[in-house]
Design an enzyme around this catalytic site. Structure first.
Site, mmCIF file in Angstrom:
data_model
loop_
_atom_site.group_PDB
_atom_site.id
_atom_site.type_symbol
_atom_site.label_atom_id
_atom_site.label_comp_id
_atom_site.label_asym_id
_atom_site.label_seq_id
_atom_site.Cartn_x
_atom_site.Cartn_y
_atom_site.Cartn_z
ATOM 1 C CG ASP A 5 24.166 114.897 94.904
ATOM 2 O OD1 ASP A 5 23.016 114.461 95.097
ATOM 3 O OD2 ASP A 5 24.485 115.549 93.906
ATOM 4 C CG ASP A 58 20.368 117.392 95.371
ATOM 5 O OD1 ASP A 58 20.903 118.123 94.536
ATOM 6 O OD2 ASP A 58 20.148 116.183 95.173
#
Length: 477
Positions: free
Chosen positions: A353, A396
């Site tokens: 992440d 993301d």
């Protein structure tokens, strides 16, 4: 398909069709069915779990749950959360393997209401991970529980499509082959039929598209193929194509064609509301070595006919690829990992992440944010091996399943190298800002757990990594 075309609550279940010990349950169901106006018999008979959703406060009430296919855990989630939005969000997270932005959008409350407000039945097919970690082809159905414009509740029902297919399989030797064929067809074809080439009898396995006169919902009911296909051609096929289709879809031609090819495919035109659409039929034997075991027939809309194997392969790649980054998308990535785990492959599942990505977007703009996502995806894809499964979870977030990694030290060294390359990315617009990534990882071991279990463990570790400054990976212990 309109509600009044699909069945009404006047068509109750016949207790005599069920074992003696179940008849009291059937009678009870019939009695309750009369109190919920508009619930169709097809839902009551074919779907293992039915919820009623209040359209005023969106509250959720369990109407019926029977059989071994009903998930006790999913029912507990619905009862605990108590409203449609929270339940469907958690259900998708827990059970839906091929979840996508499109699927999630269709399941939003307002989207569902828009699709069923005129009395239509809305169905949505998906791949479900069961409580026993088995992957099955599943379906949700939505319908108003009352008259159009007057209903204050709607129905949410669940059924196992694979299970309904199994009812029609008599030859156990070819059970797996038939399920695989039908499951594959079900993803693309609106209507699927099983045809006995000797008797000319037809059984409906799936019926989501155009309904030919005289046809009903999927069941054990038998239809005459000769009558149905001629009616279909007359009602549906573009007039200029009708003579050819009457010939090409005849049982004699189908039978002869399948003696020489593994699947018999042809395209034709359909005139629908003044517009021409291209359709395709596919006939293939359940047992390729003996068409006497039955033939499956599928029909689908294919406005863009794919002529070559190269084009077909390109479409498969496109369907599996995340358009922004070029790596696998979430649905295809998860499916591939599930298949590997099911085949007893072991390795490392890792979730990555990008830290403070929202701040990057807000500070430098979305175009720069997109460049960061593409750059991170490129580095991850380059550093892992070609046989490893690298995919974008969305936004993301990324995930990787790396074959054969069974030691934390090996995985950590690889990820540290990736962290350094991400930090060294050359994106001038960032003005020296270093991109950091938080990662969580878990080793699957020689006897792998399910993808769902591994994902949860890795995801928890991501949050532990975010508590530290800079890029970091935390392994699950």
């Amino acid at each position: 398909m309109k509600m009044n075309d699909y069945g009404t609550n006047d068509e109750l279940l016949d207790p005599e069709e069920y074992p003696a010990e179940q008849r009291s349950l059937v009678n009870d169901f019939n009695e309750r069915l009369g109190h919920v106006k508009g619930i169709v018999t097809a839902l009551g008979k074919d779907y293992h779990t039915i919820w009623i959703v209040n359209m005023e406060d969106h509250s959720l009430q369990l109407y019926r749950s029977t059989g071994h296919l009903a998930s006790k855990r999913a029912i507990k989630i619905g009862r605990t959360l108590g409203n449609y939005e929270d339940f469907i969000r958690e259900y998708v997270e827990q059970y839906v393997v091929d979840r996508s932005d499109s699927l999630c959008e269709q399941l939003k409350y307002d989207s569902v209401i828009e699709l069923i407000k005129d009395g239509d039945l809305f169905t949505l097919d998906y791949m479900r991970m069961s409580d026993d970690n088995e992957l099955t082809y599943h379906q949700m159905a939505f319908a108003l529980a009352g008259d159009v414009g007057k209903a204050d509740t709607f129905v949410l029902a669940f059924r196992d499509v694979d299970d309904s297919i199994r009812k029609h399989v008599s030859d156990k030797k070819y059970l797996e082959e038939q399920l695989n064929i039908v499951a594959a067809l079900s993803r693309d074809y609106y209507n699927i039929f099983k045809v006995d080439v000797n008797t000319g009898f037809v059984v409906i396995l799936k019926l989501d598209g155009y309904v030919t006169k005289g046809m009903d919902k999927p069941s054990d009911k038998v239809y005459p193929y000769d009558v149905l296909y001629k009616q279909y051609v007359k009602d549906r096929v573009y007039v200029e194509d009708q003579p050819a289709m009457l010939q090409e879809m005849s049982l004699d031609v189908v039978r002869e064609a399948l003696k020489h090819v593994e699947e018999y495919v042809s395209s034709y035109r359909v005139l629908d509301k003044g517009e021409i659409h291209y359709y395709q039929f596919t006939y293939l034997p359940i047992n390729p070595d003996n068409i006497e075991g039955g033939v499956l027939a599928g029909f689908k809309n294919v406005d863009d006919i794919v002529a070559s194997a190269r084009e077909r392969e390109a479409l498969v790649v496109m369907a599996e690829t995340d358009l922004m980054t070029g790596i696998y998308n979430r649905g295809s990535g998860e499916r591939k990992v599930v298949e590997l785990l099911g085949a007893r492959y072991y390795g490392m599942l890792c979730i990555l992440d990008i830290d403070e990505f929202k701040s990057i977007n807000d500070t430098y703009g979305h175009e720069v944010g997109d460049r960061v996502i593409k750059g991170v995806a490129s580095i991850i894809g380059d550093e892992f091996r070609e046989r490893d499964i690298v995919f974008r979870l969305g936004g993301d977030e990324f995930a990787v399943f790396a074959f054969g990694i069974d030691e934390e030290a090996t995985g950590e060294a690889l990820l540290e190298r990736i962290f350094q390359k991400i930090s060294d990315m050359d994106i001038p617009e960032l003005n020296g800002h270093k991109v950091c990534v938080s990662a969580g990882a878990v080793l699957s071991g020689t006897y792998p757990e399910s993808f769902e279990e591994l994902y949860k463990k890795a995801d928890k570790c991501v949050y532990k990594s975010k508590a530290a400054d800079g890029s970091r990976v935390t392994f699950y212990h």
